[in-house]
Design a protein around this motif. Structure first.
Motif, PDB file in Angstrom:
ATOM      1  N   ALA A  77       0.857  -1.201   0.000  1.00  0.00           N
ATOM      2  CA  ALA A  77       0.000   0.000   0.000  1.00  0.00           C
ATOM      3  C   ALA A  77       0.888   1.245   0.000  1.00  0.00           C
ATOM      4  O   ALA A  77       2.014   1.210   0.497  1.00  0.00           O
ATOM      5  N   PRO A  78       0.374   2.344  -0.520  1.00  0.00           N
ATOM      6  CA  PRO A  78       1.102   3.607  -0.386  1.00  0.00           C
ATOM      7  C   PRO A  78       0.980   4.153   1.029  1.00  0.00           C
ATOM      8  O   PRO A  78       0.105   3.706   1.794  1.00  0.00           O
ATOM      9  N   VAL A  79       1.817   5.104   1.352  1.00  0.00           N
ATOM     10  CA  VAL A  79       1.752   5.792   2.651  1.00  0.00           C
ATOM     11  C   VAL A  79       0.916   7.060   2.469  1.00  0.00           C
ATOM     12  O   VAL A  79       1.181   7.853   1.562  1.00  0.00           O
ATOM     13  N   TYR A  80      -0.098   7.212   3.309  1.00  0.00           N
ATOM     14  CA  TYR A  80      -0.910   8.433   3.303  1.00  0.00           C
ATOM     15  C   TYR A  80      -0.800   9.049   4.702  1.00  0.00           C
ATOM     16  O   TYR A  80      -1.300   8.477   5.684  1.00  0.00           O
ATOM     17  N   GLY A  81      -0.131  10.194   4.798  1.00  0.00           N
ATOM     18  CA  GLY A  81       0.017  10.855   6.097  1.00  0.00           C
ATOM     19  C   GLY A  81       0.720   9.973   7.128  1.00  0.00           C
ATOM     20  O   GLY A  81       0.340   9.949   8.296  1.00  0.00           O
ATOM     21  N   GLY A  82       1.726   9.212   6.688  1.00  0.00           N
ATOM     22  CA  GLY A  82       2.489   8.355   7.601  1.00  0.00           C
ATOM     23  C   GLY A  82       1.754   7.104   8.047  1.00  0.00           C
ATOM     24  O   GLY A  82       2.211   6.388   8.944  1.00  0.00           O
ATOM     25  N   ARG A  83       0.620   6.830   7.460  1.00  0.00           N
ATOM     26  CA  ARG A  83      -0.215   5.671   7.817  1.00  0.00           C
ATOM     27  C   ARG A  83      -0.619   4.924   6.548  1.00  0.00           C
ATOM     28  O   ARG A  83      -0.341   5.348   5.443  1.00  0.00           O
ATOM     29  N   LEU A  84      -1.345   3.822   6.737  1.00  0.00           N
ATOM     30  CA  LEU A  84      -1.932   3.140   5.583  1.00  0.00           C
ATOM     31  C   LEU A  84      -3.198   3.893   5.167  1.00  0.00           C
ATOM     32  O   LEU A  84      -3.921   4.399   6.032  1.00  0.00           O
ATOM     33  N   PRO A  85      -3.514   3.926   3.861  1.00  0.00           N
ATOM     34  CA  PRO A  85      -4.821   4.468   3.471  1.00  0.00           C
ATOM     35  C   PRO A  85      -5.918   3.598   4.097  1.00  0.00           C
ATOM     36  O   PRO A  85      -5.789   2.363   4.133  1.00  0.00           O
ATOM     37  N   ALA A  86      -6.978   4.236   4.593  1.00  0.00           N
ATOM     38  CA  ALA A  86      -8.038   3.472   5.286  1.00  0.00           C
ATOM     39  C   ALA A  86      -8.628   2.387   4.384  1.00  0.00           C
ATOM     40  O   ALA A  86      -8.926   1.283   4.850  1.00  0.00           O
ATOM     41  N   ASP A  87      -8.784   2.682   3.097  1.00  0.00           N
ATOM     42  CA  ASP A  87      -9.369   1.671   2.191  1.00  0.00           C
ATOM     43  C   ASP A  87      -8.494   0.417   2.134  1.00  0.00           C
ATOM     44  O   ASP A  87      -9.000  -0.694   2.010  1.00  0.00           O
ATOM     45  N   ALA A  88      -7.180   0.609   2.187  1.00  0.00           N
ATOM     46  CA  ALA A  88      -6.268  -0.542   2.139  1.00  0.00           C
ATOM     47  C   ALA A  88      -6.329  -1.306   3.457  1.00  0.00           C
ATOM     48  O   ALA A  88      -6.521  -2.526   3.475  1.00  0.00           O
ATOM     49  N   SER A  89      -6.195  -0.597   4.580  1.00  0.00           N
ATOM     50  CA  SER A  89      -6.140  -1.324   5.859  1.00  0.00           C
ATOM     51  C   SER A  89      -7.473  -2.000   6.155  1.00  0.00           C
ATOM     52  O   SER A  89      -7.506  -3.121   6.663  1.00  0.00           O
ATOM     53  N   ASP A  90      -8.593  -1.357   5.779  1.00  0.00           N
ATOM     54  CA  ASP A  90      -9.902  -1.991   6.023  1.00  0.00           C
ATOM     55  C   ASP A  90     -10.004  -3.309   5.250  1.00  0.00           C
ATOM     56  O   ASP A  90     -10.552  -4.282   5.752  1.00  0.00           O
ATOM     57  N   PHE A  91      -9.465  -3.341   4.030  1.00  0.00           N
ATOM     58  CA  PHE A  91      -9.516  -4.593   3.262  1.00  0.00           C
ATOM     59  C   PHE A  91      -8.549  -5.621   3.860  1.00  0.00           C
ATOM     60  O   PHE A  91      -8.901  -6.781   4.061  1.00  0.00           O
ATOM     61  N   PHE A  92      -7.325  -5.199   4.145  1.00  0.00           N
ATOM     62  CA  PHE A  92      -6.332  -6.145   4.681  1.00  0.00           C
ATOM     63  C   PHE A  92      -6.857  -6.805   5.975  1.00  0.00           C
ATOM     64  O   PHE A  92      -6.607  -7.981   6.225  1.00  0.00           O
ATOM     65  N   LYS A  93      -7.583  -6.021   6.773  1.00  0.00           N
ATOM     66  CA  LYS A  93      -8.080  -6.560   8.061  1.00  0.00           C
ATOM     67  C   LYS A  93      -9.060  -7.710   7.855  1.00  0.00           C
ATOM     68  O   LYS A  93      -9.299  -8.493   8.769  1.00  0.00           O
ATOM     69  N   LYS A  94      -9.641  -7.813   6.665  1.00  0.00           N
ATOM     70  CA  LYS A  94     -10.617  -8.892   6.399  1.00  0.00           C
ATOM     71  C   LYS A  94      -9.939 -10.185   5.944  1.00  0.00           C
ATOM     72  O   LYS A  94     -10.600 -11.187   5.730  1.00  0.00           O
ATOM     73  N   LEU A  95      -8.606 -10.165   5.759  1.00  0.00           N
ATOM     74  CA  LEU A  95      -7.912 -11.366   5.278  1.00  0.00           C
ATOM     75  C   LEU A  95      -7.755 -12.359   6.423  1.00  0.00           C
ATOM     76  O   LEU A  95      -7.634 -11.972   7.586  1.00  0.00           O
ATOM     77  N   ALA A  96      -7.744 -13.641   6.073  1.00  0.00           N
ATOM     78  CA  ALA A  96      -7.527 -14.682   7.087  1.00  0.00           C
ATOM     79  C   ALA A  96      -6.374 -15.552   6.620  1.00  0.00           C
ATOM     80  O   ALA A  96      -6.308 -15.942   5.450  1.00  0.00           O
ATOM     81  N   ALA A  97      -5.454 -15.850   7.539  1.00  0.00           N
ATOM     82  CA  ALA A  97      -4.277 -16.635   7.168  1.00  0.00           C
ATOM     83  C   ALA A  97      -3.903 -17.569   8.305  1.00  0.00           C
ATOM     84  O   ALA A  97      -4.146 -17.268   9.472  1.00  0.00           O
ATOM     85  N   SER A  98      -3.303 -18.691   7.921  1.00  0.00           N
ATOM     86  CA  SER A  98      -2.850 -19.630   8.940  1.00  0.00           C
ATOM     87  C   SER A  98      -1.455 -20.109   8.555  1.00  0.00           C
ATOM     88  O   SER A  98      -1.297 -20.764   7.510  1.00  0.00           O
ATOM     89  N   ASN A  99      -0.481 -19.709   9.361  1.00  0.00           N
ATOM     90  CA  ASN A  99       0.913 -20.080   9.105  1.00  0.00           C
ATOM     91  C   ASN A  99       1.376 -19.654   7.701  1.00  0.00           C
ATOM     92  O   ASN A  99       2.150 -20.337   7.053  1.00  0.00           O
ATOM     93  N   THR A 100       0.882 -18.509   7.241  1.00  0.00           N
ATOM     94  CA  THR A 100       1.194 -18.015   5.886  1.00  0.00           C
ATOM     95  C   THR A 100       2.262 -16.931   5.968  1.00  0.00           C
ATOM     96  O   THR A 100       2.050 -15.919   6.657  1.00  0.00           O
TER      97      THR A 100
END
Ligand SMILES: Cc1cc2nc3c(=O)[nH]c(=O)nc-3n(C[C@H](O)[C@H](O)[C@H](O)COP(=O)(O)O)c2cc1C
Ligand code: SF4
Ligand code: SF4
Length: 275
Positions: free
Chosen positions: A65-88
């Motif tokens: 993701a790009p950096v927006y104001g020293g943080r992740l863009p909300a659209d990116a982090s909101d999507f990433f938070k929905k990912l599920a992984a196990s030992n990945t």
């Protein structure tokens, strides 16, 4: 057989370019063929509305993701938070416009870890600033050839680390710069900062490029200020150069960045230590 998945948000495509170069090096070092590589571009609001199948230990995932104001863009982090992984294993990348990346890589690491990923490497690359133009250049044409060579090398090194590591659970925690609590995000909404000139042919390319569905054909392809995330994808995508920044706070910021952030910053890479 291992599979590589790239998941990225990239309105002006510098993050995508960096991730693709990293993937080239990673695939080479891990002997993974192109058929086992999938790209999920979550810049598109439609893709952000989908849910990806959970990842397991046959997957290697690159999150970018790009950096927006020293943080992740909300659209990116909101999507990433929905990912599920196990030992990945996850390879984490932020791309910033030669000012600073502050807490963005740490935030990406924290989000990935909470989803069940094991972060094995991370990097901060430089991309042409979203606010840059030919008149007000900021980190123009980055990532350049040298950045992309480093991206490929970073991918290769990440692959060698994965190959050497027998048990991912024993790898040391990845350490990246950044502070928690993170700095305050830039928030939603934006001043009305784009003008559409008479060069507009109503082709609709800007509306298709907009990650926020903020461009209305009915209103002469103007941006809806409340929804616009200031990514500048529409300005850069317009084939007629019909979209321009108006004078105002964003153009002033671009001028300030042009004056204060002209010394090219180096790429930074980080690796978890093998057991
Ligand atoms: C709203 C906004 C905020 C930004 N904030 C920063 C920042 O804090 N630091 C920085 O160096 N670049 C910042 N940038 C520049 C982008 O991080 C940079 O141009 C990046 O390469 C864009 O990625 P993309 O091409 O994948 O969209 C910002 C850009 C936008 C649109
Ligand atoms: S991309 Fe440019 S020319 Fe096409 S509709 Fe948008 S402003 Fe008009
Ligand atoms: S209207 Fe706003 S959110 Fe949409 S592409 Fe243009 S700058 Fe980005």
């Amino acid at each position: 057989m291992k599979k590589i998945t790239l998941v990225y948000f990239s309105p002006t495509k510098t993050t995508e370019t960096v991730l693709r170069a990293i993937t080239q090096g990673l695939a080479q070092s891990m002997e993974i063929s192109g058929a086992e590589i999938t790209a999920v571009n979550v810049t598109s609001p439609k893709i952000r509305g989908t849910i990806l199948a959970p990842f397991d230990d046959n997957d290697i995932v690159l999150l970018g993701a790009p950096v927006y104001g020293g943080r992740l863009p909300a659209d990116a982090s909101d999507f990433f938070k929905k990912l599920a992984a196990s030992n990945t294993p996850a390879i984490l990348i932020v791309v910033y416009g030669n000012r600073e990346y502050e807490d963005a890589l740490l935030e990406l690491k924290d989000v990935a870890s909470a989803c069940g990923f094991i972060p094995v490497s991370g990097a901060a690359f430089i991309g042409e600033h979203s606010f840059a133009s030919a008149q007000i250049p900021i980190a123009m044409n980055r990532p350049d050839e040298n950045d992309l060579k480093q991206a490929e090398d970073f991918g290769k090194k990440s692959g060698y680390l994965l190959k050497k590591t027998k048990d991912l659970k024993k790898i040391s925690a990845l350490e990246v710069p950044g502070k928690f609590p993170y700095k305050e995000g830039i928030g939603q909404g934006a001043p009305d900062f784009i003008k559409v000139t008479e060069l507009c042919t109503s082709c609709g390319i800007c509306a298709d490029a907009c990650p926020a569905e903020a461009i209305d054909a009915e209103k002469g392809f103007a941006a809806i200020a409340a929804e616009c995330i200031r990514c500048c994808a529409c300005i850069k995508a317009c084939p007629e150069q019909a979209r321009q920044m108006k004078d105002g706070p964003i153009k002033d910021t671009a001028r300030w960045l042009n004056e204060t952030c002209s010394t090219p910053k180096p790429v930074q890479t980080f690796f978890a230590a093998e057991p």
